[in-house]
Design an enzyme around this catalytic site. Structure first.
Site, PDB file in Angstrom:
ATOM      1  N   GLU A 296      -2.978  -9.049   2.347  1.00  0.00           N
ATOM      2  CA  GLU A 296      -3.535  -9.643   3.564  1.00  0.00           C
ATOM      3  C   GLU A 296      -5.060  -9.604   3.571  1.00  0.00           C
ATOM      4  O   GLU A 296      -5.683 -10.286   4.385  1.00  0.00           O
ATOM      5  CB  GLU A 296      -2.973  -8.934   4.804  1.00  0.00           C
ATOM      6  CG  GLU A 296      -3.544  -7.582   5.113  1.00  0.00           C
ATOM      7  CD  GLU A 296      -2.975  -6.431   4.282  1.00  0.00           C
ATOM      8  OE1 GLU A 296      -3.311  -5.278   4.589  1.00  0.00           O
ATOM      9  OE2 GLU A 296      -2.206  -6.704   3.332  1.00  0.00           O
TER      10      GLU A 296
ATOM     11  N   CYS B  73       0.837  -1.202   0.000  1.00  0.00           N
ATOM     12  CA  CYS B  73       0.000   0.000   0.000  1.00  0.00           C
ATOM     13  C   CYS B  73       0.876   1.257   0.000  1.00  0.00           C
ATOM     14  O   CYS B  73       1.665   1.450  -0.917  1.00  0.00           O
ATOM     15  CB  CYS B  73      -0.995  -0.046   1.156  1.00  0.00           C
ATOM     16  SG  CYS B  73      -2.336   1.185   1.008  1.00  0.00           S
TER      17      CYS B  73
ATOM     18  N   HIS C 201      -3.793  -4.736  -1.004  1.00  0.00           N
ATOM     19  CA  HIS C 201      -3.549  -5.360   0.299  1.00  0.00           C
ATOM     20  C   HIS C 201      -3.587  -6.884   0.149  1.00  0.00           C
ATOM     21  O   HIS C 201      -4.678  -7.468   0.122  1.00  0.00           O
ATOM     22  CB  HIS C 201      -4.613  -4.925   1.303  1.00  0.00           C
ATOM     23  CG  HIS C 201      -4.468  -3.513   1.757  1.00  0.00           C
ATOM     24  ND1 HIS C 201      -3.676  -3.146   2.816  1.00  0.00           N
ATOM     25  CD2 HIS C 201      -5.003  -2.360   1.268  1.00  0.00           C
ATOM     26  CE1 HIS C 201      -3.741  -1.837   2.986  1.00  0.00           C
ATOM     27  NE2 HIS C 201      -4.535  -1.342   2.044  1.00  0.00           N
TER      28      HIS C 201
END
Length: 213
Positions: free
Chosen positions: A195, A82, A193
């Site tokens: 994750e 990011c 992202h």
């Protein structure tokens, strides 16, 4: 092996750490201790929010010099996420201009407030949600990930590289092709992202754990 998520106070630190723990049995630490960061075998540079704040916190925690040293040496893999991707480039348009780390040539640009797509429909800023990523070059971190796979985004700014050799992936938003995966040597960085990106994101993190530049 130890994977250090660099803690300078910004980014989804513990979400990233949990996702890494899901794909590896290796030691994952969230730390701002210079000795632990130096001793790690892999590094993650997260980031979230305003790049001015991220650069400011990197300075305040006295980690900027360490990160620049590690980038210069390229002796261990580093993943930027990011704003962690944005900071690796030269300069951001935010707040009239913010100097970044300058590791890769390129600017960080703002999506226009009245951005339109090909059908003249207005696009919301920030760009938030799932969008496909087109791979522009092969890379070990793309292994097992389909071309034009979807990843999760939350951003108002995007990287615009000056050197196509550092460009590994783009996403189309409105009429803009945002450079959302960039890399050089032992460093790879993504605007999305991983994750939060389900199977594809976890696969990218797993690939990072096994990457041998």
């Amino acid at each position: 092996m130890t994977i250090a998520v660099i803690d300078y106070g910004m980014g989804n630190l513990h979400s990233v750490a949990k996702a890494l723990e899901h794909v590896t049995h290796e030691n994952v630490v969230v730390t701002r201790d210079a000795r632990r960061i130096h001793g790690a075998t892999r590094l993650v540079l997260p980031g979230q929010g305003a790049i001015r704040d991220c650069m400011g916190e990197l300075e305040r925690t006295e980690l900027r010099g360490l990160v620049e040293e590690l980038l210069a040496s390229q002796d261990k893999p580093l993943l930027g996420i990011c704003v962690g991707q944005q900071m690796l480039h030269e300069r951001s348009e935010e707040n009239g201009g913010i100097d970044c780390l300058g590791f890769m040539p390129g600017q960080v640009r703002h999506f226009p407030a009245d951005m339109r797509d090909e059908n003249d429909n207005r696009c919301k800023v920030p760009h938030m949600g799932w969008n496909l990523v087109h791979q522009h070059q092969d890379h070990p971190l793309w292994r097992g990930i389909d071309q034009d796979e979807h990843f999760y985004f939350v951003h108002s700014y995007y990287v615009d590289v000056d050197d196509d050799t550092t460009l590994f992936g783009t996403t189309a938003y409105g009429r803009i092709s945002a450079h959302v995966a960039t890399g050089r040597d032992a460093t790879f960085a993504v605007q999305f992202h991983p994750e939060k990106s389900s199977r594809a994101g976890l696969r990218l993190l797993e690939n990072f754990v096994h990457w041998m530049p």
